[in-house]
Design a protein around this motif. Structure first.
Motif, PDB file in Angstrom:
ATOM      1  N   VAL A   1     -12.804  15.937 -47.201  1.00 32.03           N
ATOM      2  CA  VAL A   1     -13.405  17.088 -47.864  1.00 32.03           C
ATOM      3  C   VAL A   1     -14.839  17.278 -47.371  1.00 32.03           C
ATOM      4  CG1 VAL A   1     -14.046  18.038 -50.090  1.00 32.03           C
ATOM      5  CG2 VAL A   1     -12.036  16.580 -49.879  1.00 32.03           C
TER       6      VAL A   1
ATOM      7  N   ILE B   1      -6.417   7.808 -41.842  1.00 34.23           N
ATOM      8  CA  ILE B   1      -6.176   9.228 -42.125  1.00 34.23           C
ATOM      9  C   ILE B   1      -5.637   9.387 -43.551  1.00 34.23           C
ATOM     10  CG2 ILE B   1      -4.888  11.273 -41.401  1.00 34.23           C
ATOM     11  CD1 ILE B   1      -6.840  10.490 -39.336  1.00 34.23           C
ATOM     12  N   ARG B   2      -4.765   8.465 -43.935  1.00 35.64           N
ATOM     13  CA  ARG B   2      -4.237   8.526 -45.309  1.00 35.64           C
ATOM     14  C   ARG B   2      -5.372   8.447 -46.312  1.00 35.64           C
ATOM     15  NH1 ARG B   2      -0.378   5.138 -43.939  1.00 35.64           N
ATOM     16  NH2 ARG B   2      -1.249   3.313 -44.943  1.00 35.64           N
TER      17      ARG B   2
ATOM     18  N   PHE C   1      -7.315  11.650 -46.457  1.00 34.39           N
ATOM     19  CA  PHE C   1      -6.601  12.774 -47.062  1.00 34.39           C
ATOM     20  C   PHE C   1      -6.412  12.623 -48.562  1.00 34.39           C
ATOM     21  CE2 PHE C   1      -4.044  15.487 -43.912  1.00 34.39           C
ATOM     22  CZ  PHE C   1      -5.163  15.628 -43.137  1.00 34.39           C
ATOM     23  N   HIS C   2      -6.812  11.469 -49.047  1.00 39.24           N
ATOM     24  CA  HIS C   2      -6.562  11.202 -50.452  1.00 39.24           C
ATOM     25  C   HIS C   2      -7.186  12.281 -51.318  1.00 39.24           C
ATOM     26  CE1 HIS C   2      -5.586   8.607 -53.785  1.00 39.24           C
ATOM     27  NE2 HIS C   2      -4.957   7.848 -52.920  1.00 39.24           N
ATOM     28  N   THR C   3      -6.475  12.687 -52.355  1.00 40.27           N
ATOM     29  CA  THR C   3      -7.004  13.776 -53.177  1.00 40.27           C
ATOM     30  C   THR C   3      -8.110  13.337 -54.101  1.00 40.27           C
ATOM     31  OG1 THR C   3      -5.084  13.326 -54.496  1.00 40.27           O
ATOM     32  CG2 THR C   3      -5.173  15.460 -53.384  1.00 40.27           C
TER      33      THR C   3
ATOM     34  N   HIS D   1      -7.823  23.455 -49.884  1.00 33.39           N
ATOM     35  CA  HIS D   1      -7.574  23.040 -48.489  1.00 33.39           C
ATOM     36  C   HIS D   1      -6.736  24.026 -47.713  1.00 33.39           C
ATOM     37  CE1 HIS D   1      -9.259  19.451 -49.942  1.00 33.39           C
ATOM     38  NE2 HIS D   1      -8.182  18.986 -50.498  1.00 33.39           N
TER      39      HIS D   1
ATOM     40  N   ARG E   1      -7.268  23.938 -43.774  1.00 30.41           N
ATOM     41  CA  ARG E   1      -6.554  22.876 -43.093  1.00 30.41           C
ATOM     42  C   ARG E   1      -5.072  23.211 -42.993  1.00 30.41           C
ATOM     43  NH1 ARG E   1      -7.161  17.478 -46.214  1.00 30.41           N
ATOM     44  NH2 ARG E   1      -5.151  17.879 -47.150  1.00 30.41           N
TER      45      ARG E   1
ATOM     46  N   TYR F   1       2.230  16.101 -39.660  1.00 33.34           N
ATOM     47  CA  TYR F   1       1.800  15.065 -40.603  1.00 33.34           C
ATOM     48  C   TYR F   1       0.842  15.599 -41.670  1.00 33.34           C
ATOM     49  CZ  TYR F   1      -0.528  10.989 -42.494  1.00 33.34           C
ATOM     50  OH  TYR F   1      -1.067  10.077 -43.355  1.00 33.34           O
TER      51      TYR F   1
ATOM     52  N   ALA G   1       1.480  15.634 -45.715  1.00 31.26           N
ATOM     53  CA  ALA G   1       0.553  14.913 -46.594  1.00 31.26           C
ATOM     54  C   ALA G   1      -0.365  15.861 -47.346  1.00 31.26           C
ATOM     55  CB  ALA G   1      -0.294  13.953 -45.755  1.00 31.26           C
ATOM     56  N   HIS G   2      -0.110  17.153 -47.240  1.00 32.16           N
ATOM     57  CA  HIS G   2      -1.106  18.126 -47.663  1.00 32.16           C
ATOM     58  C   HIS G   2      -1.597  17.939 -49.091  1.00 32.16           C
ATOM     59  CE1 HIS G   2      -3.285  21.847 -47.644  1.00 32.16           C
ATOM     60  NE2 HIS G   2      -2.721  22.155 -48.807  1.00 32.16           N
ATOM     61  N   ARG G   3      -0.677  17.653 -49.985  1.00 29.22           N
ATOM     62  CA  ARG G   3      -1.096  17.574 -51.384  1.00 29.22           C
ATOM     63  C   ARG G   3      -2.011  16.389 -51.649  1.00 29.22           C
ATOM     64  NH1 ARG G   3       1.940  21.404 -54.040  1.00 29.22           N
ATOM     65  NH2 ARG G   3       4.128  21.528 -53.459  1.00 29.22           N
ATOM     66  N   GLY G   4      -1.926  15.371 -50.796  1.00 33.08           N
ATOM     67  CA  GLY G   4      -2.834  14.236 -50.945  1.00 33.08           C
ATOM     68  C   GLY G   4      -2.516  13.336 -52.109  1.00 33.08           C
ATOM     69  N   SER G   5      -1.423  13.591 -52.802  1.00 34.75           N
ATOM     70  CA  SER G   5      -1.038  12.690 -53.888  1.00 34.75           C
ATOM     71  C   SER G   5      -0.457  11.420 -53.278  1.00 34.75           C
ATOM     72  CB  SER G   5      -0.006  13.357 -54.778  1.00 34.75           C
ATOM     73  OG  SER G   5       1.139  13.654 -54.014  1.00 34.75           O
TER      74      SER G   5
ATOM     75  N   LEU H   1       1.404  11.145 -49.685  1.00 29.62           N
ATOM     76  CA  LEU H   1       0.927  10.283 -48.608  1.00 29.62           C
ATOM     77  C   LEU H   1       1.996   9.275 -48.213  1.00 29.62           C
ATOM     78  CD1 LEU H   1      -2.712   9.739 -49.837  1.00 29.62           C
ATOM     79  CD2 LEU H   1      -1.957  11.082 -47.887  1.00 29.62           C
TER      80      LEU H   1
END
Lengths: 331, 101, 495, 499, 97
Positions: C372, C434-435, C438-440, D108, D111, D147, D151-155, D159
């Motif tokens: 972010v 990357i994971r 990307f974490h929310t 997002h 992205r 990818y 993974a977009h939602r990031g939950s 992931l």
């Protein structure tokens, strides 16, 4: 026969001193042992017909290195003494006498040393009995080199590029050491050594003498053993004495002037190396007729730089903080 | 010829002083006495050895240089001895007295 | 380049950085800005000029001081060294920008030594790549070591000082092993010039022992497993621009020397067994480094362990060099791998530095959701990761392709399998970060202070690594041309 | 720069350039971003139309970019590649519209749309790849660009799913890389050629080529979700609906299937691979996948999971068709590439609408939703009927050709597989349709228990679904028309089999 | 050549010390011992020939000595800093490699 006896005795003594220097129970003893080790080494160099190295070893290897190590041992020990007074428990966990690592490390080290030793000894034993190396070429070109001493010719002409880079090594070490000092004085500052009248008078006598001798070494280096490194190292010895005697730095010796001294050798050497290129020569290719004066000029500048750098290296290790008076500086 | 005999004599004398100094260094009981043995006997020994070498040297200049080396060693030894003794004294080391171990 | 001969560029490549370094030292921090710009513009220009000259005109030999070998020192520039100089130029250019921003704000006095040290390092690297003399190599190695150690210790933090001490001791031991090898070579053969050594080396005791000593010394400095232990701490604790240079260039310099020696000096003296030992160590490095990277709690350590793993590849394929038919291909592959890794790793470290600036720390946990705050840096990290994983179209892919082809052609299936597995492991640790990014979860660090220069510097290098794949073909042509002209190998291989 | 070079480049850049611009654009410029996405999609569609015409008239479009030593990247438009590229260009436009509606006010978005465009670029690259290396390059790029979408939602769940996806696809990619390098080493070339380029090598290198074949199929089988390599697909359902649509209908799964088609027809050649006896194992794998996917779909209550298993099953029709070795079956397989895409994307659009507007995620929540969201469910019904294979919808056309082809290839048991699968399809789709239209809502005080009080979805979500549903009807009804997928597939087959 | 074997012995001694010793100054000493060993091998092999010894190894060793003292100074400074930081007990984010 007697020479053989001397050789064997010297080597045994060397190995024994080396062993002591690494593993003597007290670190101070270990460190101080490096001094006779270096001196004996200098003797060995002389025995091996390498007087240039002998001088350098005595001044740098034995003298300055040991001085550095003693200063460090003092600094480290002083801190632990301070620490012990404050908290005995904390200090005992990391005593200076934990000389050797665990059994595993010792075993690995011993095995490694034996294997490497065996291989190396075999390699050395199988070296050809005669190998002139490059001395014929050096001899043949000596008259064009501008130096009568073959070692000086190699150092400043045939392989001058190595030497140029080597002065850069010194400068790098200096920058590295200086950046480690702190802004503020540490909590425990050396104040043990009071001004000594005897030392003071010695310094007054001996520093000018050293300056003369190093000038002599420098001048003579063209044709006989000696040269910039030896002269610089000797001068640095004077600098170390001045530091130990807490000589105040003269006012004109500002930080910038010191930096200029430090860089002088590299600038002069590099400048000459590059400027000969204007006339279509290669890097460092001196015109034959100018070779002698150019080498002398380079050596003079290098001597100053080497002296100042070595002195400051010692000063940097001795005094861990940026204090104005002790930043070193030779006369 | 005479010169050889003289320098040999000087060399032997010098060696004797060295041996004495070394024995003193090992046998003497405290730092002050050891310093005494070391600086006095050894310096003298060095002087004789220097003399021997000076007598053998090819020119007077070399001989003078050798003697200069001795002079410098003399000064350095004396200063070092003084510094060490001063430091020892300041650190509270008392001189040895008869009867002590 | 017009008007200026390649030889002049050669000298400038070495002289410019040293001159600027001395200037930066003498004048002090006031000159930093000018020095940064001048270095960033002039040195890459000289490097490009040299590289162009080498590619168009063939290898250059330069007799320093006008003394012919073996008496004098030769500088030697061929495709291999030219490209390494170019790599340092690209990474160096970006490092100048990045370093200026990264340290510009900090009024920490220790950062004043950054410019002299870094420029000295640059010059030392160039001197090392261009050295054609065994002892000259030793001096340049020491220059590189001392400059690197100084840079690692720059911040004065306990972690980095300790790491740099260990690094220094190990590097000194490595240099001494190298010097020992040189001593034996000189004692046996009486010359120091690499070409002449290559012509004279045989299977005598001294030559073989020298090969071993030189190789051991160099792999100690190249941090090949199991001599890697000093690397992660040193590279992980240094300031980001320093880590970038260390990982991208400094370890590469030692590898370059290994390659140089194995290609040009040692062929007659080393055996297949030796190369397979190195290869096995390389394989172990890939696996060990990757596994550590998968476990470490800090981003910069992750990147540093990745360096351990990636260096493994370079040694893994050494046995393929022994197959004369594959030689050019392997050299191409190794050059490409080294270049791609250099660019990608510098990019990754710079990206990590940018994120660390924002997050205040490089712990994985604190970086949650960092995409972010620094999307460009995360993107750059990912792009660099593509090259590290060996996925197309990155340089890492091209190199891996060439090397896979060579290993299949010479029936070294195990090497091929390890290369593929290494790629997957790399994917594991790259995407591990990357994971996290990307974490929310709400990002904990500051969102206000963005460092665009830092982020885009990383991006530039990552893009360069990504597009380097398209350079594989030209490089293979240059290598083949040089090989045909007998100049990649300084000397002919003695059968 | 002639048109022949320019066209493939523009097709590629028409999504690549918007992607880059989207990334560079400030995050809050939603309109501009939408405009760029749509503009790119429209441009691409237009160029594709021109190229279609050109390829039909035997015009060559070929672009080579130097890449690896001796192996340039080649973009080459042949009949087969136009097939996939048309599908993706068309469906990308719809999906973009849908996504703009779906992600309204979601975080997002920059992205998302950036990677969305990149993903389509990769698909275009796959379609246009003129050799196996180029294919591999874009295939891996597709993995990487999808990818972030998965993974977009990031939950934590997203992931995790993305991780699974990556593990499978990168593993497959590594196998593929090995196989490709090996093939290059054996054959010395990788350029696709109709009827394959390995004919001359079979005698010498038979066993090696067999191993390589199965490595290649395994590599592509991951994305094509051949059992047992399908595990990632149901998990990837956590992604937003447009992404699922993309994965299942346009890009990922199709890339795998397309890869298998390329390997069988343009690397080995259908006839060569038939002679080498490579096709029977493929037939078996495909048949098993078809039945297995359908059986698993039966048991899923989660709507998207059910659709996912349906995809597992349906995509293998393509491989099945190719593997039978008969031109008619191959025709059926290839045409299913488009048919399945159009139908499945409709289903996912509808599932997305249900989730977005009514909060429905499970089949059991769908009671009576047909009356609330008639248009959505109408589209769903059409697509589902198509999937089952009810004439005259698109699915029927594919299945018919497959059946006929199987009979022609003397593989009668395959018809049994097809019938079983059809019945199973009916068994998992008809209950949904029944529940949606005819079951009575569980309601308390007029409030639904099952779902939010939903009206019909808004138009950006509805229109694409309706349009693709209509399309699936049209391509079935007018299958023999000049511009239909079937006709085009026939063209492919003619060129492929040298008929 | 006797001295060359002495050099070998010193190298081995230094190597052992480097591996087995833990104190930082001792390790620095070990490196120095190893270095002199290498120098000894060089000079001993230069003195094999009758007549004037080969000056090139002499120049190399002179360079080596200066390099060694530079590195030693840096190492010593680092060691002091490490020791001080240890004793101040402020491990700033210890990193375990």
């Amino acid at each position: 026969m007697t020479v053989w006896a001397f050789d064997i005795l010297a080597l045994l003594a060397l190995v024994w001193l080396a062993w002591r220097a690494m593993t003597a129970r007290r670190i101070e003893v270990a460190v101080v042992t490096f001094l006779p080790y270096g001196l004996l080494m200098a003797l060995v160099w002389a025995r091996l017909r390498a007087p240039d190295i002998a001088i350098a070893e005595a001044a740098i290897g034995a003298g300055l290195t040991t001085a550095l190590l003693i200063a460090a041992a003092n600094r480290i020990r002083r801190r632990s003494a301070y620490e012990r007074a404050a908290d005995t428990a904390a200090a005992s966990s990391r005593s200076a006498d934990a000389r050797l690592g665990g059994w595993g490390k010792q075993l690995v080290g011993a095995v490694l040393a034996c294997v490497v030793g065996g291989l190396l000894a075999a390699a050395v034993a199988n070296l050809p009995a005669q190998q002139a190396g490059l001395s014929p070429q050096v001899e043949a070109n000596l008259s064009d080199s501008g130096a009568g001493n073959p070692v000086t010719a190699v150092l400043l002409n045939f392989r001058g590029y190595d030497t140029l880079l080597e002065i850069a090594v010194l400068l790098l070490a200096l920058i590295g050491v200086m950046q480690l000092r702190r802004e503020t004085p540490g909590p425990v500052v050396s104040a043990e050594q009071r001004h000594s009248l005897v030392l003071d008078s010695l310094v007054h006598v001996i520093v000018p003498l050293i300056v003369i001798v190093s000038g002599y070494l420098l001048w003579r280096g063209g044709d006989a053993p000696g040269g910039a490194f030896q002269a610089g190292a000797l001068l640095a010895g004077a600098g170390v004495l001045l530091i130990l005697n807490k000589q105040a730095r003269p006012a004109w010796l500002s930080a910038r002037v010191v930096r200029a001294f430090v860089a002088a050798g590299l600038l002069m050497f590099g400048g000459v190396a590059l400027n000969v290129m204007w006339t279509g020569r290669n890097l460092l290719e001196y015109p034959i007729e100018l070779a002698k004066p150019l080498i002398l000029a380079i050596e003079a500048a290098a001597t100053v730089s080497i002296a100042v750098i070595l002195t400051m290296l010692f000063g940097g290790v001795l005094t861990p903080h940026r204090a104005p008076s002790l930043q070193g500086g030779a006369s | 010829m005479w010169v050889d005999v003289l320098s040999g004599l000087a060399l032997v004398t010098g060696l004797a002083f060295f041996v004495a100094g070394t024995v003193g260094l090992i046998r003497f009981p405290d730092i002050y006495t050891r310093l005494h043995a070391l600086t006095k006997a050894d310096t003298l020994g060095l002087g004789f050895v220097s003399l021997a070498i000076a007598l053998q040297s090819p020119s007077i200049f070399v001989a003078l240089k050798v003697m200069l080396v001795w002079a410098v060693a003399l000064a350095a030894g004396a200063t070092a001895c003084n510094l060490i003794a001063q430091y020892a004294d300041r650190s509270g080391l008392r001189p040895w007295e008869r009867g002590e171990p | 380049m017009i008007g200026v001969g390649a030889e002049t560029w050669l000298i400038l490549c070495i002289a410019l950085p040293f001159t600027l370094a001395v200037a930066a030292y003498v004048v002090g921090p006031r000159a930093n800005l000018y020095v940064a710009w001048l270095a960033g513009l002039a040195i890459p220009l000289a490097s490009a000029g040299l590289c162009y000259g080498v590619v168009t005109e063939g290898a250059i030999r330069y007799a320093v001081g006008g003394w012919d070998q073996p008496l004098g020192i030769a500088l030697h520039a061929d495709v291999l060294s030219g490209l390494m100089v170019l790599l340092s130029a690209v990474v160096g250019l970006v490092t100048c920008l990045y370093g200026h921003r990264y340290l510009g704000g900090a009024d920490d006095a220790s950062s004043r030594s950054y410019w002299p040290l870094w420029l000295m390092l640059w010059g030392a690297l160039n001197a090392l790549f261009l050295a054609g003399d065994a002892f000259n190599v030793y001096v340049t190695l020491e220059l590189v070591t001392l400059a690197s150690v100084g840079l690692v210790a720059m911040t004065g933090k306990a972690v980095s000082v300790r790491a740099s001490f260990r690094y220094l001791i190990l590097a000194l031991a490595g240099s001494l092993a190298y010097l020992l090898g040189v001593a034996l070579l000189y004692a046996q053969h009486g010359v120091l010039d690499l070409v002449m050594l290559g012509e004279q080396l045989g299977t005598d005791w001294a030559s073989v022992a020298a090969c071993a000593a030189v190789t051991v010394g160099l792999i100690l400095k190249a941090a090949l497993f199991p001599m890697h232990f000093w690397l992660p701490a040193a590279h992980g604790s240094a300031p980001a621009p320093v880590s970038a240079v260390l990982s991208a260039l400094v370890v590469k310099a030692s590898f370059y020397l290994v390659l140089r020696y194995w290609l040009d000096v040692f062929p007659a003296s080393v055996t297949d067994v030796g190369s397979f030992v190195l290869s096995g160590l390389g394989a172990a490095a890939i696996i060990w480094g990757s596994v550590q990277a998968l476990r470490t709690p800090r981003l910069k350590l992750l990147v540093a362990y990745s360096t351990v793993a990636q260096l493994g590849y370079l040694f893994l394929v050494l046995p393929l060099l022994r197959d004369a038919a594959q030689r050019d291909a392997v050299v191409t592959g190794l050059i490409c791998l080294a270049l791609a890794h250099g660019l990608a790793k510098a990019g990754a470290f710079m990206a990590a530095g940018a994120m660390q600036r924002v997050a205040g720390d490089d712990g994985m946990h604190g970086l949650r959701g960092v995409s972010v705050s620094t999307p460009v840096a995360v993107f750059a990290f990912a792009l660099a990761g593509i090259s590290l994983m060996g996925l197309p179209p990155a340089g890492g892919f091209g190199a891996k392709w060439v090397l896979l082809d060579a290993s299949i052609a010479s029936d070294n299936w195990l090497i091929a399998a390890i290369m593929l597995a290494g790629g997957l492991l790399a994917a594991g640790y790259i995407f591990r970060f990357i994971r996290v990014a990307f974490h929310t979860e709400e990002f904990a660090g500051s969102v206000v202070t963005r460092h665009r220069t830092l982020e885009w510097s990383a991006m530039a290098l990552a893009l360069a690594a990504l597009l380097m794949g398209f350079l594989v073909e030209p490089i293979s042509i240059w290598v083949a041309n040089a090989g045909a002209a007998g100049t990649t190998q300084l000397a002919e291989v003695v059968p | 720069m002639t048109a022949s070079v320019l066209m493939p480049l523009i097709v590629l850049l028409s999504s690549l350039v918007p992607a880059v611009l989207i990334f560079l654009l400030p995050a809050d410029r939603h309109w501009l971003r939408g405009a760029m996405s749509l503009g790119g999609a429209t441009l691409k569609l237009a160029i594709v139309a021109i190229m279609l015409w050109g390829v039909f008239h035997e015009q060559t479009y070929r672009l080579t970019i130097p890449f690896l030593p001796g192996l340039p990247l080649t973009l080459h438009a042949d009949a087969l590649s136009m097939f996939l590229i048309t599908l993706s260009a068309l469906l990308w436009l719809f999906t973009t519209i849908y996504a703009i509606g779906y992600l309204d006010n979601a975080p997002h978005r920059r992205r998302f749309f950036g990677f969305f465009s990149l993903c389509v670029s990769a698909t275009v690259g796959i379609a246009l790849a003129g050799d196996l290396l180029t294919f591999l390059v874009f295939y891996e790029l597709l993995t990487l660009t999808t990818y972030p979408l998965v993974a977009h939602r990031g939950s934590a769940k997203a992931l995790q799913a993305a991780r699974t996806y990556l593990t499978y696809t990168l593993g497959g990619g590594a196998v593929l890389l090995l196989a490709t390098v090996w093939l290059y080493h054996v054959a010395g070339t990788l350029a696709f050629r109709e009827q394959g380029f390995l004919n001359g090598l079979v005698a010498e290198q038979g066993p090696t080529l067999t191993v390589i074949f199965f490595l290649l199929i395994a590599g592509f089988g991951v994305k094509a979700a051949l059992v047992p390599l399908h595990g990632w697909l149901p998990k990837a359902m956590v992604a937003p609906a447009p992404v699922s649509a993309l994965l299942h209908a346009v890009a990922v799964v199709k890339a795998g299937a397309f890869g298998i088609v390329r390997v069988v027809s343009d690397v080995y050649g259908i006839e060569t691979s038939d002679q080498m006896g490579l096709l029977l194992p493929l037939t078996l794998a495909a048949s098993f996948t078809i039945v297995y996917g359908s059986v698993r779909a039966l048991a899923q209550d989660d709507l998207k999971r059910r659709l996912a298993y349906s995809t597992v099953s349906q995509v293998s029709y393509i491989a099945l068709g190719l593997s039978l070795g008969s031109p008619i079956a191959a025709l059926g397989g290839i045409v299913h590439l488009v048919h399945q895409g159009v139908m499945k994307i409709t289903l996912f659009f509808c599932a997305g609408n249900l989730a977005e507007s009514a909060g429905i995620y499970r089949v059991s929540q769908m009671r009576g939703i047909g009356r609330r969201m008639p248009w959505t469910m109408a589209a769903f019904t059409v697509a589902a009927f198509g999937m089952i294979g009810i004439p005259p919808l698109a699915g029927f056309v594919s299945k018919w050709h497959l059946g006929v082809g199987a009979a022609a290839a003397n593989q009668g048991w395959v018809i049994a597989v097809l019938v079983t699968s059809g019945l199973l399809n009916a068994a998992y789709f008809l209950p949904i349709i029944h529940t949606a239209w005819f079951a009575v809502e569980n309601s308390v005080n007029g409030k639904s228990d099952d779902h939010k009080d939903a009206a019909e979805a808004k138009w950006p979500l509805l229109a694409p679904a309706l349009f693709t549903a209509a399309l699936s009807m049209i391509i079935g009804l007018f299958a023999t028309a000049d511009a239909s997928p079937l006709t085009w597939a026939t063209l492919i087959m003619r060129r492929e089999f040298g008929l | 050549m006797l001295y060359a074997f002495g050099g070998v012995a010193l190298v081995c001694l230094g190597l052992y010390g480097l591996v087995a010793l833990e104190h930082m100054l001792r390790r620095i000493l070990a490196v120095n011992v190893m270095g002199t060993g290498v120098f000894l091998i060089l000079i001993a092999s230069a003195a094999r020939a009758e007549g004037a010894p080969d000056p090139v190894p002499h120049a190399m060793v002179l360079t080596g000595i200066v390099v060694a003292v530079s590195a030693t100074a840096l190492a010593v400074a680092l060691a002091c800093r490490v020791a001080e930081q240890e004793q101040e007990g402020r491990p700033e984010g210890e990193v375990k490699p």
